[in-house]
Motif scaffolding. Structure first.
Motif, PDB file in Angstrom:
ATOM      1  N   GLY A   1      36.749  45.781  50.094  1.00 55.78           N
ATOM      2  CA  GLY A   1      37.813  46.444  49.351  1.00 55.78           C
ATOM      3  C   GLY A   1      37.492  46.610  47.878  1.00 55.78           C
ATOM      4  O   GLY A   1      36.375  46.372  47.415  1.00 55.78           O
ATOM      5  N   ALA A   2      38.525  46.995  47.141  1.00 58.35           N
ATOM      6  CA  ALA A   2      38.361  47.258  45.706  1.00 58.35           C
ATOM      7  C   ALA A   2      38.071  45.989  44.915  1.00 58.35           C
ATOM      8  O   ALA A   2      37.506  46.041  43.827  1.00 58.35           O
ATOM      9  N   ASN A   3      38.481  44.834  45.433  1.00 57.49           N
ATOM     10  CA  ASN A   3      38.309  43.563  44.718  1.00 57.49           C
ATOM     11  C   ASN A   3      37.127  42.752  45.256  1.00 57.49           C
ATOM     12  O   ASN A   3      37.105  41.538  45.113  1.00 57.49           O
ATOM     13  N   ASP A   4      36.176  43.417  45.858  1.00 57.07           N
ATOM     14  CA  ASP A   4      35.031  42.736  46.450  1.00 57.07           C
ATOM     15  C   ASP A   4      34.296  41.891  45.410  1.00 57.07           C
ATOM     16  O   ASP A   4      33.960  42.356  44.323  1.00 57.07           O
ATOM     17  N   GLY A   5      34.085  40.631  45.751  1.00 52.76           N
ATOM     18  CA  GLY A   5      33.350  39.727  44.880  1.00 52.76           C
ATOM     19  C   GLY A   5      34.191  39.014  43.836  1.00 52.76           C
ATOM     20  O   GLY A   5      33.704  38.143  43.135  1.00 52.76           O
ATOM     21  N   LYS A   6      35.458  39.377  43.722  1.00 54.18           N
ATOM     22  CA  LYS A   6      36.327  38.730  42.731  1.00 54.18           C
ATOM     23  C   LYS A   6      37.090  37.581  43.375  1.00 54.18           C
ATOM     24  O   LYS A   6      37.354  37.576  44.570  1.00 54.18           O
TER      25      LYS A   6
END
Length: 175
Positions: A85-90
Motif C-alpha cells: 500500500g501507500a504506507n509500505d515500509g512505514k
C-alpha cells in the motif's frame, strides 16, 4: 558683528536621532524574538508533558493486564513496518492520520488528562498512545517458549499550544 550659522548642530542631532532610532528598533526586534522563542519552548514543553502522560497511561494499563487495557480502550497492533500500500515500509506511529483514528491510537480520557493549560484545543489535541505487541522475548539463559516474555512498544504523541508542536515518545515494556 553678524555671525553666520552653518547648521552643523542640526546635522549632528539628526544623525544622533537616527542612531538612537536604529538601536531602539534592534532592541524591540530582539525582545520580540526572545518572546517568540519562550513561547515556542513553552509549547514544546506542553507537548512533551502531554506525550509523557499518554505513555504512562498506556504503560500502566498494560502492566495491570490485558483486560484492564482493553477496558480503557487501549488498542494493540502487530509491530510495524507496514507492508504494501501507500504506507509500505512505514511504522504505524509514523503515519499522521493514524494518530487521529480511534482504530489505531488511543485518546486519553478527559479525566486522565492533567495540566494541559495552554493547549490550543484540549479535546482535539488530547494526548494519544499506540501499542504494538512485539514478538515474544526469549531469555538467552532460557530459550524455552514457556519462559517467553511479552514485549510491547508504546508510542505516545502529545501536542502543545500550537498544532505544529508535536512530541513523540516511545518506550518498550517487557512483562
Amino acid at each position: 558683528m553678524q555671525t553666520t550659522q552653518k547648521g552643523v548642530v542640526l546635522a549632528m542631532v539628526l544623525i544622533f536621532l537616527v542612531i538612537l532610532m536604529a538601536l531602539g528598533i534592534a532592541a524591540v526586534r530582539n525582545a520580540t524574538l526572545e518572546e517568540r522563542m519562550a513561547g515556542n519552548f513553552r509549547s514544546q514543553q506542553l507537548a512533551f508533558q502531554a506525550a509523557e502522560q499518554a505513555l504512562h497511561f498506556c504503560e500502566n494499563y498494560i502492566q495491570a493486564g490485558s483486560a484492564s487495557a482493553l477496558a480503557a480502550g487501549v488498542k494493540f497492533h502487530d509491530p510495524g513496518p507496514i507492508s504494501g500500500g501507500a504506507n509500505d515500509g512505514k511504522n504505524y506511529w509514523e503515519i499522521e492520520s493514524f494518530w487521529k483514528d480511534d482504530a489505531f491510537s488511543t485518546q486519553l480520557p478527559i479525566l486522565a488528562v492533567q495540566n494541559l493549560n495552554g493547549v490550543s484545543d484540549p479535546l482535539d489535541a488530547r494526548p494519544r498512545c499506540m501499542v504494538e505487541q512485539m514478538d515474544a522475548l526469549f531469555s538467552p539463559l532460557s530459550p524455552d517458549e514457556k519462559d517467553a516474555k511479552s514485549q510491547f512498544r508504546i508510542t505516545a504523541r502529545g501536542v502543545g499550544s500550537h498544532s505544529n508542536s508535536v512530541v513523540l515518545l516511545q518506550s518498550y515494556l517487557v512483562l
